[in-house]
Design an enzyme around this catalytic site. Structure first.
Site, PDB file in Angstrom:
ATOM      1  N   GLU A 100      -8.786   5.252  -6.151  1.00 33.81           N
ATOM      2  CA  GLU A 100      -8.413   5.669  -6.675  1.00 33.81           C
ATOM      3  C   GLU A 100      -9.332   6.810  -7.708  1.00 33.81           C
ATOM      4  O   GLU A 100      -8.961   8.098  -8.237  1.00 33.81           O
ATOM      5  CB  GLU A 100      -7.459   4.547  -7.915  1.00 33.81           C
ATOM      6  CG  GLU A 100      -6.663   3.277  -6.961  1.00 33.81           C
ATOM      7  CD  GLU A 100      -6.360   2.892  -8.968  1.00 33.81           C
ATOM      8  OE1 GLU A 100      -5.042   2.380  -8.335  1.00 33.81           O
ATOM      9  OE2 GLU A 100      -6.896   2.379  -9.026  1.00 33.81           O
ATOM     10  N   LYS A 123       1.032  -1.260  -0.001  1.00 37.61           N
ATOM     11  CA  LYS A 123       0.051  -0.058   0.119  1.00 37.61           C
ATOM     12  C   LYS A 123       0.859   0.966  -0.166  1.00 37.61           C
ATOM     13  O   LYS A 123       0.749   2.140   1.325  1.00 37.61           O
ATOM     14  CB  LYS A 123      -1.136  -0.244   1.225  1.00 37.61           C
ATOM     15  CG  LYS A 123      -2.095  -1.150   1.380  1.00 37.61           C
ATOM     16  CD  LYS A 123      -2.488  -1.932  -0.598  1.00 37.61           C
ATOM     17  CE  LYS A 123      -3.697  -0.766  -0.266  1.00 37.61           C
ATOM     18  NZ  LYS A 123      -4.005  -1.171  -2.333  1.00 37.61           N
ATOM     19  N   GLY A 183       6.398   2.101  -5.736  1.00 40.80           N
ATOM     20  CA  GLY A 183       7.195   1.390  -5.396  1.00 40.80           C
ATOM     21  C   GLY A 183       8.613   2.160  -4.394  1.00 40.80           C
ATOM     22  O   GLY A 183       9.471   1.088  -3.530  1.00 40.80           O
ATOM     23  N   ASP A 237      -9.660  -0.607  -4.329  1.00 38.32           N
ATOM     24  CA  ASP A 237      -8.866  -0.326  -4.961  1.00 38.32           C
ATOM     25  C   ASP A 237      -9.218   0.294  -6.127  1.00 38.32           C
ATOM     26  O   ASP A 237      -8.742   1.653  -6.208  1.00 38.32           O
ATOM     27  CB  ASP A 237      -7.721  -1.302  -5.250  1.00 38.32           C
ATOM     28  CG  ASP A 237      -6.319  -0.385  -5.720  1.00 38.32           C
ATOM     29  OD1 ASP A 237      -5.602   0.011  -5.160  1.00 38.32           O
ATOM     30  OD2 ASP A 237      -5.970  -0.676  -7.524  1.00 38.32           O
TER      31      ASP A 237
END
Length: 339
Positions: free
Chosen positions: A197, A133, A136, A193
């Protein structure tokens, strides 16, 4: 419904990865973080990339072995797919499916392709998810700092009887167990998710900030004032919420701002807005959004690129670009290049 479990270091047996080769497909935001964290945790990692990928030199410079995707899959026991959602199904059919072995574990960081059955794995492989969550670069930087980012774990298919344990071992190896790994399902992760978004984090917040910016500009206020008040300061509020919740944020702002929060919020997010949110969720649940998205991707991204072009031309982008040049700590160009 039973409360979802949260797993920590003591719940994960990272030694299960010993003797296993792990293939990371893709070397973007999540790909580089997973691969490097696994390597630093002592795992046997190979990166699978398409021929001619610009990421090959970067991955090799960071000490990783890079192979064509099909060969990387063939050599591996655990295959984590970390390329764009719209590219996964075709890549899977070409490079992954012909090279899967019974007992392999196929992994994802987002449930999109499994949930909407764009990828249908064979019955003799485990299908699991570890979904950080965080972006990267945060997954990587937190790991390097000896910490971790919260993650989700899900098992869609348990062919070996050990899928959850193996997924947790992977999650621990990339740092997730240091923060906590929450159990979920592919369906729940995908739908929540996408909804988050679209309705809140990206679609909702961007539309709200730009609407506020437009309202002030149309009333004759300087666009720079409008940018500061409706866009720039969003980070300050979100950081406070991130650190200590809504109550903590309200404790930190003025009484005037807090009063305005209570009386004006319901005027903006009305029952009609909530109704629209429910329709957004319905379109996600029944596959309408996924179908539209994949169709546009296959048709040359015509609608997607037109929307991207229109969004980039919004006056707030022009004003914001000039204002952000004033920030002494600004590294916007580096951020865009590196991601």
């Amino acid at each position: 419904m039973a409360e979802a479990r949260i797993f920590y270091q003591e719940d994960c047996n990272q030694s299960l990865l010993e003797g296993k080769k792990i293939c990371i497909i893709g070397y973007g935001s999540q790909g580089h973080a997973h691969a490097l964290n696994l390597k630093d945790s002592g795992c046997d990692v190979v990166v699978g990339l398409y021929e001619g990928s610009k990421s090959k030199a970067k991955a090799e410079a960071q000490g990783l072995t890079v192979l064509p995707t099909a060969e990387a899959v063939k050599q591996s026991d655990i295959i984590m797919i970390l390329i764009n959602d719209e590219l996964q199904a075709d890549m899977y059919k070409k490079d992954v499916a012909p090279n899967l072995k019974a007992g392999d574990m196929l992994m994802f960081a987002h449930g999109f392709n499994i949930n909407y059955k764009l990828i249908v794995p064979p019955k003799d492989v485990d299908v699991t998810m570890i979904a950080p969550k965080a972006p990267g670069h945060t997954v990587r930087s937190e790991y390097e700092a000896g910490k971790g980012t919260p993650m989700l774990v899900a098992v869609e298919q348990d062919a070996t009887g050990h899928a959850l344990d193996m997924a947790l071992a992977y999650g621990a190896a990339i740092g997730g167990a240091r923060a906590g790994i929450l159990e979920t399902t592919f369906k729940t992760e995908t739908e929540t998710d996408l909804f988050g978004e679209q309705a809140v984090l990206c679609g909702g917040v961007c539309a709200l900030m730009q609407a506020g910016f437009e309202t002030l500009c149309e009333a004759g206020y300087d666009p720079r004032n409008a940018y500061f008040e409706c866009i720039h300061e969003m980070k300050l509020i979100v950081d406070l919420i991130y650190q200590s919740g809504f109550a903590g944020m309200r404790y930190s702002i003025s009484n005037t701002a807090e009063y305005g929060d209570y009386v004006t919020g319901p005027k903006i997010v009305t029952p009609e807005v909530k109704k629209a949110m429910k329709q957004v969720l319905s379109d996600i649940q029944d596959g309408t959004f996924a179908s539209e998205f994949i169709q546009d991707m296959k048709n040359g991204q015509i609608h997607f690129q037109a929307m991207r072009k229109k969004a980039a031309a919004h006056p707030s982008e022009t004003v914001g670009k000039e204002i952000r040049k004033l920030y002494s700590w600004n590294n916007e160009s580096d951020m865009l290049i590196n991601n």
